[in-house]
Scaffold this motif. Structure first.
Motif, short mmCIF file in Angstrom:
data_model
loop_
_atom_site.label_atom_id
_atom_site.label_comp_id
_atom_site.label_asym_id
_atom_site.label_seq_id
_atom_site.Cartn_x
_atom_site.Cartn_y
_atom_site.Cartn_z
N ILE A 108 45.03 37.54 42.98
CA ILE A 108 45.61 37.41 41.64
C ILE A 108 45.74 35.93 41.29
O ILE A 108 45.41 35.51 40.17
CB ILE A 108 46.96 38.15 41.53
N ASN A 109 46.18 35.13 42.24
CA ASN A 109 46.30 33.69 42.03
C ASN A 109 44.92 33.07 41.76
O ASN A 109 44.76 32.26 40.84
CB ASN A 109 46.96 33.03 43.24
N LEU A 110 43.93 33.45 42.56
CA LEU A 110 42.57 32.93 42.37
C LEU A 110 41.99 33.37 41.02
O LEU A 110 41.28 32.60 40.36
CB LEU A 110 41.67 33.38 43.52
N ALA A 111 42.29 34.60 40.60
CA ALA A 111 41.82 35.09 39.30
C ALA A 111 42.45 34.27 38.18
O ALA A 111 41.77 33.90 37.21
CB ALA A 111 42.13 36.57 39.13
N ALA A 112 43.75 33.98 38.29
CA ALA A 112 44.43 33.18 37.26
C ALA A 112 43.79 31.80 37.17
O ALA A 112 43.56 31.28 36.06
CB ALA A 112 45.92 33.08 37.57
N GLU A 113 43.48 31.20 38.30
CA GLU A 113 42.84 29.88 38.30
C GLU A 113 41.45 29.96 37.66
O GLU A 113 41.11 29.15 36.79
CB GLU A 113 42.73 29.36 39.73
N ALA A 114 40.66 30.95 38.05
CA ALA A 114 39.30 31.10 37.52
C ALA A 114 39.30 31.43 36.02
O ALA A 114 38.41 31.00 35.29
CB ALA A 114 38.55 32.18 38.30
N LEU A 115 40.32 32.18 35.58
CA LEU A 115 40.39 32.59 34.17
C LEU A 115 41.26 31.64 33.34
O LEU A 115 41.58 31.94 32.19
CB LEU A 115 40.92 34.03 34.10
N LYS A 116 41.67 30.55 33.96
CA LYS A 116 42.42 29.48 33.29
C LYS A 116 43.66 29.99 32.56
O LYS A 116 43.83 29.81 31.36
CB LYS A 116 41.50 28.72 32.32
N CYS A 117 44.49 30.67 33.33
CA CYS A 117 45.75 31.17 32.79
C CYS A 117 46.80 31.16 33.89
O CYS A 117 46.56 30.63 34.97
CB CYS A 117 45.57 32.57 32.20
N ASN A 118 47.93 31.73 33.63
CA ASN A 118 49.04 31.75 34.57
C ASN A 118 49.11 33.11 35.26
O ASN A 118 48.83 34.14 34.63
CB ASN A 118 50.34 31.49 33.79
N VAL A 119 49.49 33.13 36.51
CA VAL A 119 49.65 34.39 37.26
C VAL A 119 50.54 35.36 36.49
O VAL A 119 50.27 36.56 36.44
CB VAL A 119 50.22 34.12 38.68
N LYS A 120 51.60 34.84 35.87
CA LYS A 120 52.54 35.73 35.16
C LYS A 120 51.89 36.43 33.97
O LYS A 120 52.41 37.43 33.49
CB LYS A 120 53.81 35.00 34.76
N ASP A 121 50.73 35.94 33.51
CA ASP A 121 50.01 36.63 32.43
C ASP A 121 49.52 38.00 32.86
O ASP A 121 49.21 38.84 32.02
CB ASP A 121 48.82 35.79 31.96
N PHE A 122 49.43 38.22 34.17
CA PHE A 122 48.95 39.48 34.71
C PHE A 122 50.08 40.42 35.12
O PHE A 122 49.82 41.52 35.61
CB PHE A 122 48.03 39.24 35.91
N LEU A 123 51.31 39.98 34.95
CA LEU A 123 52.46 40.78 35.39
C LEU A 123 53.19 41.37 34.19
O LEU A 123 53.15 40.80 33.09
CB LEU A 123 53.41 39.92 36.21
N PRO A 124 53.89 42.50 34.38
CA PRO A 124 54.57 43.16 33.26
C PRO A 124 55.68 42.27 32.69
O PRO A 124 56.39 41.60 33.46
CB PRO A 124 55.13 44.45 33.85
N PRO A 125 55.84 42.28 31.37
CA PRO A 125 56.86 41.43 30.73
C PRO A 125 58.28 41.73 31.20
O PRO A 125 59.10 40.83 31.31
CB PRO A 125 56.70 41.68 29.24
N LYS A 126 58.58 42.99 31.50
CA LYS A 126 59.92 43.35 31.98
C LYS A 126 60.13 42.92 33.43
O LYS A 126 61.25 42.87 33.90
CB LYS A 126 60.13 44.86 31.91
N GLY A 127 59.04 42.68 34.13
CA GLY A 127 59.15 42.28 35.53
C GLY A 127 59.02 43.42 36.51
O GLY A 127 58.90 43.20 37.70
N PHE A 128 59.03 44.66 36.03
CA PHE A 128 58.91 45.81 36.93
C PHE A 128 58.52 47.04 36.11
O PHE A 128 58.57 47.02 34.89
CB PHE A 128 60.22 46.08 37.68
N PHE A 129 58.15 48.10 36.82
CA PHE A 129 57.86 49.38 36.19
C PHE A 129 58.87 50.41 36.66
O PHE A 129 59.19 50.47 37.84
CB PHE A 129 56.46 49.89 36.58
#
Length: 133
Positions: free
Chosen positions: A64-85
């Motif tokens: 996930i960290n490597l994807a964020a780096e490759a896609l030029k964004c932040n890891v938190k962009d891939f996580l739910p806004p509430k922080g959990f499900f």
């Protein structure tokens, strides 16, 4: 997966969400699955395997960290806004349906056609089966 076969799997709602968010970002930037895999330092099949809902592959935290780096964004962009499900585990149904692939060619591809949360009892049973003895 055979043509008319349905696959029913139990998966983490968070894994589904992360995969969806990474795919959306990848598609927004018009980056193919193979290219992202290689940009992350892996074989060209990694992202395709993860995005195929009929396979058990999923992203780990490092990926996930490597994807964020490759896609030029932040890891938190891939996580739910509430922080959990609320619904930790879900049951998905995967079927092959006709869709256009990235090249505009109609193909039968595996798609999640149904998602439903597990009951508390089902989650307990799932956890018991995976508990190490």
């Amino acid at each position: 997966m055979k043509e008319n076969e349905k696959i029913i799997r139990v998966v983490s709602a968070l894994d589904l969400y992360v995969t969806k968010k990474i795919r959306e970002r990848r598609e927004l930037l018009k980056i193919g699955q193979s290219a992202l895999s290689v940009d992350m330092g892996f074989s060209d099949k990694l992202v395709g395997n993860i995005e195929n809902p009929s396979l058990p592959a999923k992203y780990n935290i490092r990926q996930i960290n490597l994807a964020a780096e490759a896609l030029k964004c932040n890891v938190k962009d891939f996580l739910p806004p509430k922080g959990f499900f609320k619904d930790d585990l879900v049951r998905i149904t995967v079927e092959k349906i006709w869709e256009k692939d990235n090249d505009g060619i109609n193909k039968k591809i595996p798609v999640i056609t149904k998602t439903e949360p597990l009951t508390e009892e089902e989650i307990l049973e799932y956890n018991r089966k995976r508990q190490k003895t």
